[in-house]
Structures are given as C-alpha cells and as structure tokens.
Design a protein around this motif. Sequence first.
Motif, mmCIF file in Angstrom:
data_model
loop_
_atom_site.group_PDB
_atom_site.id
_atom_site.type_symbol
_atom_site.label_atom_id
_atom_site.label_comp_id
_atom_site.label_asym_id
_atom_site.label_seq_id
_atom_site.Cartn_x
_atom_site.Cartn_y
_atom_site.Cartn_z
ATOM 1 N N ALA A 6 48.813 38.997 44.168
ATOM 2 C CA ALA A 6 48.077 37.727 44.192
ATOM 3 C C ALA A 6 48.146 37.040 42.849
ATOM 4 C CB ALA A 6 46.615 37.981 44.583
ATOM 5 N N ALA A 7 47.987 37.803 41.775
ATOM 6 C CA ALA A 7 48.026 37.211 40.442
ATOM 7 C C ALA A 7 49.408 36.660 40.133
ATOM 8 C CB ALA A 7 47.624 38.266 39.405
ATOM 9 N N GLN A 8 50.448 37.443 40.460
ATOM 10 C CA GLN A 8 51.799 36.992 40.157
ATOM 11 C C GLN A 8 52.161 35.745 40.952
ATOM 12 O OE1 GLN A 8 54.123 40.477 40.955
ATOM 13 N NE2 GLN A 8 53.312 41.600 39.201
ATOM 14 N N ALA A 9 51.599 35.621 42.165
ATOM 15 C CA ALA A 9 51.890 34.462 43.006
ATOM 16 C C ALA A 9 51.023 33.263 42.664
ATOM 17 C CB ALA A 9 51.694 34.838 44.472
ATOM 18 N N GLY A 10 50.119 33.432 41.718
ATOM 19 C CA GLY A 10 49.233 32.338 41.344
ATOM 20 C C GLY A 10 48.152 32.092 42.371
ATOM 21 N N GLY A 11 47.906 33.075 43.254
ATOM 22 C CA GLY A 11 46.918 32.864 44.302
ATOM 23 C C GLY A 11 45.695 33.728 44.168
ATOM 24 N N LEU A 143 38.314 38.171 40.733
ATOM 25 C CA LEU A 143 37.650 38.093 39.430
ATOM 26 C C LEU A 143 36.411 37.226 39.572
ATOM 27 C CD1 LEU A 143 37.803 38.529 36.244
ATOM 28 C CD2 LEU A 143 38.907 36.275 36.183
ATOM 29 N N THR A 144 35.334 37.617 38.886
ATOM 30 C CA THR A 144 34.117 36.797 38.839
ATOM 31 C C THR A 144 33.820 36.426 37.398
ATOM 32 O OG1 THR A 144 33.229 38.052 40.716
ATOM 33 C CG2 THR A 144 31.684 36.657 39.512
ATOM 34 N N ILE A 145 33.471 35.171 37.176
ATOM 35 C CA ILE A 145 32.975 34.716 35.874
ATOM 36 C C ILE A 145 31.601 34.109 36.102
ATOM 37 C CG2 ILE A 145 33.292 33.174 33.905
ATOM 38 C CD1 ILE A 145 36.283 33.278 34.365
ATOM 39 N N GLY A 146 30.614 34.590 35.360
ATOM 40 C CA GLY A 146 29.293 33.981 35.374
ATOM 41 C C GLY A 146 29.038 33.331 34.040
ATOM 42 N N THR A 147 28.541 32.093 34.042
ATOM 43 C CA THR A 147 28.271 31.399 32.790
ATOM 44 C C THR A 147 26.768 31.202 32.636
ATOM 45 O OG1 THR A 147 28.848 29.458 31.434
ATOM 46 C CG2 THR A 147 28.601 29.084 33.799
ATOM 47 N N ALA A 148 26.262 31.527 31.481
ATOM 48 C CA ALA A 148 24.814 31.514 31.256
ATOM 49 C C ALA A 148 24.474 30.654 30.042
ATOM 50 C CB ALA A 148 24.321 32.945 31.006
ATOM 51 N N PHE A 164 32.597 46.779 44.895
ATOM 52 C CA PHE A 164 34.006 46.676 45.292
ATOM 53 C C PHE A 164 34.993 46.809 44.124
ATOM 54 C CE2 PHE A 164 31.380 43.885 48.022
ATOM 55 C CZ PHE A 164 31.512 44.582 49.224
ATOM 56 N N GLY A 165 34.488 47.030 42.922
ATOM 57 C CA GLY A 165 35.378 47.194 41.776
ATOM 58 C C GLY A 165 35.993 45.919 41.255
ATOM 59 N N VAL A 166 35.423 44.763 41.606
ATOM 60 C CA VAL A 166 35.961 43.479 41.146
ATOM 61 C C VAL A 166 35.629 43.289 39.660
ATOM 62 C CG1 VAL A 166 35.906 40.974 41.445
ATOM 63 C CG2 VAL A 166 35.709 42.490 43.450
ATOM 64 N N PRO A 167 36.602 43.014 38.792
ATOM 65 C CA PRO A 167 36.304 42.776 37.376
ATOM 66 C C PRO A 167 35.453 41.509 37.200
ATOM 67 C CG PRO A 167 38.659 43.089 37.736
ATOM 68 C CD PRO A 167 38.036 42.907 39.079
ATOM 69 N N ALA A 438 44.674 37.047 34.129
ATOM 70 C CA ALA A 438 45.684 37.245 35.169
ATOM 71 C C ALA A 438 46.357 38.603 34.997
ATOM 72 C CB ALA A 438 46.724 36.130 35.111
ATOM 73 N N GLU A 439 46.632 38.972 33.737
ATOM 74 C CA GLU A 439 47.199 40.288 33.465
ATOM 75 C C GLU A 439 46.209 41.391 33.825
ATOM 76 O OE1 GLU A 439 48.453 40.458 29.442
ATOM 77 O OE2 GLU A 439 49.916 38.828 29.633
ATOM 78 N N LEU A 440 44.926 41.158 33.532
ATOM 79 C CA LEU A 440 43.895 42.155 33.829
ATOM 80 C C LEU A 440 43.824 42.452 35.318
ATOM 81 C CD1 LEU A 440 41.280 43.828 33.173
ATOM 82 C CD2 LEU A 440 40.024 41.699 33.572
ATOM 83 N N ILE A 441 43.738 41.422 36.148
ATOM 84 C CA ILE A 441 43.591 41.691 37.573
ATOM 85 C C ILE A 441 44.889 42.214 38.168
ATOM 86 C CG2 ILE A 441 41.724 40.024 37.835
ATOM 87 C CD1 ILE A 441 43.695 38.179 39.248
ATOM 88 N N GLY A 442 46.017 41.870 37.541
ATOM 89 C CA GLY A 442 47.279 42.452 37.961
ATOM 90 C C GLY A 442 47.296 43.948 37.720
ATOM 91 N N ALA A 443 46.753 44.350 36.553
ATOM 92 C CA ALA A 443 46.690 45.766 36.224
ATOM 93 C C ALA A 443 45.745 46.501 37.166
ATOM 94 C CB ALA A 443 46.243 45.950 34.779
#
Length: 451
Positions: A6-11, A143-148, A164-167, A438-443
């Motif tokens: 998914a990361a490599q495909a940009g999706g 991937l989840t990003i929370g902004t505070a 679910f182990g989502v970074p 993108a590299e992180l979620i690919g790994a």
Amino acid sequence: MTRSAAAQAGGAHLLYVAWGYPPSRGSGVYRAWATANAFAERGWRVTVLTADRETFALTTGTDTSLEARINPSVQVVRVPFPAPGFRNDVRKWSRLRAEAPELWNGFYEWRGQRMFPERVYGGWRRALEHAAREIHAANPVNLTIGTANPNVDFIPGFVLHEAFGVPYVMDYRDAWQLDVFSGNRITAESSAVDRWEKRLVAGASEVWFVNEPILRWHAEVYPEHASKLRVVSNGYDFAPIAVPRTDRLPKASLVFGYVGTISAAVPIREIIDGWALARKRSALVRASRLELYGHLSHTATANSDFEAQRERFKTHAISHGGSLQKSAVSAKYSEFDALVLMAGAGRYVTGGKVYEYAATGLPIASVHDPANDTSSALAQYPWWRGSARADAESYAATFIEVAELAAAQTEEQRAAAREWARRFEREAQLAPRIDGLAELIGAVGTEEATS
C-alpha cells in the motif's frame, strides 16, 4: 494488499485526528488543514476525524473559505462533541441541569475526566474510540496522526495501535505538561495526565513538536524516547502569499499590519504605548498607521485587555478591521509596507504567523518578549528586527527602525527576502516526515507479511 504494498503504491490510509479542523478558525487549524492536505497530495488516502460544525459555530467561530480548500480526496468524519458548556439551548437541558447547573456541570466534568484526564474534552474519548474502530473496520488504517491540543486527539491512534498494531504519531502544537508561557511543569509526576502521557509516548512511533525548545524539554522528561522526537515547524502555505505592491517607493508614509489572533497573552497596552512613543519621536511613524486584523481570542470570549485600549486607537492612527478569512489574507498582505509580530511571553512560544510573515519579504517588527522562540526562528531573516526588552521603550525603537527599513526597501530586496524564506514553506517541513512515515509503515507491513 499488505501495508508495504500500500505504501509503495501511494495508497496507504492515514487517519488524521484533529478536534479543530475547518471550518473551525481556532488555534492550530491551519496546521491540521495543511498536514492532511499534504498527505493527500502525496497519494495517501486520508480520513480526518474531527468535531461537528455546530461545535465550531458555538466556540471558535468558523471560516468557510478554509473549508473550501480541503483537498477533495480527503474524507471528513465529524463526530458530535458532547461538552455541555457548548450546548446552551435551554430547551434541550435536563431538569437537573436547569435546576442545579453547578452540580450538573461538576458531575459532567468529573465523569469526563474519569474517561480521560482532560477538562472539557475528556468526555469525547468514547465517541472517538468508536469512530476510529468503525473507520478501521471499513477501510484498514495504516497510520494514525493525532494533533493536540486537545490531547484526547491521541486516543484513536493509541486504540488502533493496541488493538491492531497500527503505528501512530503524536503531533503537539503546544505541550500537555509544560506551560509554554511560564516554562513551568503544570502537572505532578504520577498524576493521571503524567501516566497517560507516558503510555502514549511509549507506544508512539514519532512525537512531533513545533520548535526545538519544546522538544528539548520533552527529551529531558523522556530520555529513553528521545530518538522518536522530531521538530516539525508550522511553516507557511506558499500559494496564499501575495507579492506586496511596490508602487509607492520610496515611501513618506507607511502601513504597518498585523494579521493573527490577538489573544489576552499579547501585551497590547505596552505595544500601543510603544507605537505612541514612536510616533512622537519619528516623523515617518507619525505619518504612518497601524492596521490590526484578527479575532480577539481563540474562542468566542472577548479580549478585555484589547477592548480597554480601543479608545486610544483614533488618536494614534490604529485600526482594528476584525477577522480575515483565509482567502482574504493574501490581498491584505499586499497592502502593507511592514509587519508587526505580537506574541505572548515565553521561550517555548513560536507565533503561528512567523513563517507566513517571512514569506512576504516585508520588514518585520517583533514587539514581544525577546526570549520568545519566535526570535530564534527569524534571527537570520534579513528584514527582521526584534525588541531588546518587553517594554514600550524597546517597542518604540523597533517600530522606528523597521519604519526606516520599509521606507527604503526596494523591490529587488523584497524578492530576495521572499526567496530566502522559501525554506519555511510547509511542504519543506512536512515532506521528510511523510517520506519517513511511508518507510515506517512499509517496514511494518513487511514484518506482518513474513510473520
């Protein structure tokens, strides 16, 4: 498809959590809007989890022009925000709330903080958790990003990581346990807030801060996680900045401008005192005017300090033109000859307009505590002048010096300053982190596929 593919495909799918997202016009909304857009423009599938429009209409106020600039591919999921202080239709109140409002409010706040230790926002936790799980079930999140703040925005990332182990990434615009104005720690060690932040930081893949001083403070608190900490400055959005007009060079009179929130932290009385002194001492400043634009607080509450100074405006050629929608900011910058940067005191504070101001190429007068991190952010900008002290005398000297710079600045010098400021473009701040994530979620995806 694995996460790596998914990361490599940009999706890859990003869940971005921001209580304040357009049409909110509150503090931090531009960072949230621009970050979600930046991921979408790089091919990520982006879902934003935010509060309902009614909440913003009742609290921060709204800016529909900014909402219109959300990338069309971004899916926005709006979750009703339950805080009772923002729900003032008495027809919908319970009998207990109507007859004993203090008791009712106290109970509601106690219940909310039991869910999550944050006043006003803690009660939103359950709704966020439920929404995050539904989003992940329908379209798996990579991937989840929370902004505070609010810090409850970190909960969806934590929940999806645990289940679910989502970074996830924690993006701090200010700080949770640090008062950025005083520099003091505002919570006790082993408090509920301290315990929650330790859990969140321990599980996060990255933790972002807007400046180096705030990062260093957290590195001292969490030395074992220092390698996760990153500075991701606010930056500016290049497209909205107009080229200021140059049809009046050299200038015998000037327009100084301020665009931004004029909160109670801004020393408005001392700034006006400094402007008045500058007008006494400089014929150029005396022939000039100061135009202020912006809301008077981050919420619907008025700034009483500012209102108390209004009677002096006409005498000293000062005006307040109210707030500007994002779409109108560019045209307004083109009407100024110099900019005024006002901010609250504190070495951990970086004003939100710093980088946008630099992008105009105009001279900038910083009238605030020189220890403010804004000073270090602009120290190398060739047309910036900072006040030596946070008092009227120093502010007056700064106004006079910047007036003289503005009167003499050429079109070529302004263009060179704008080119220098391109390093602060928001894309330049975000691109390395988007690539790294993108590299992180690919790994992560590769590990899952081979396990």
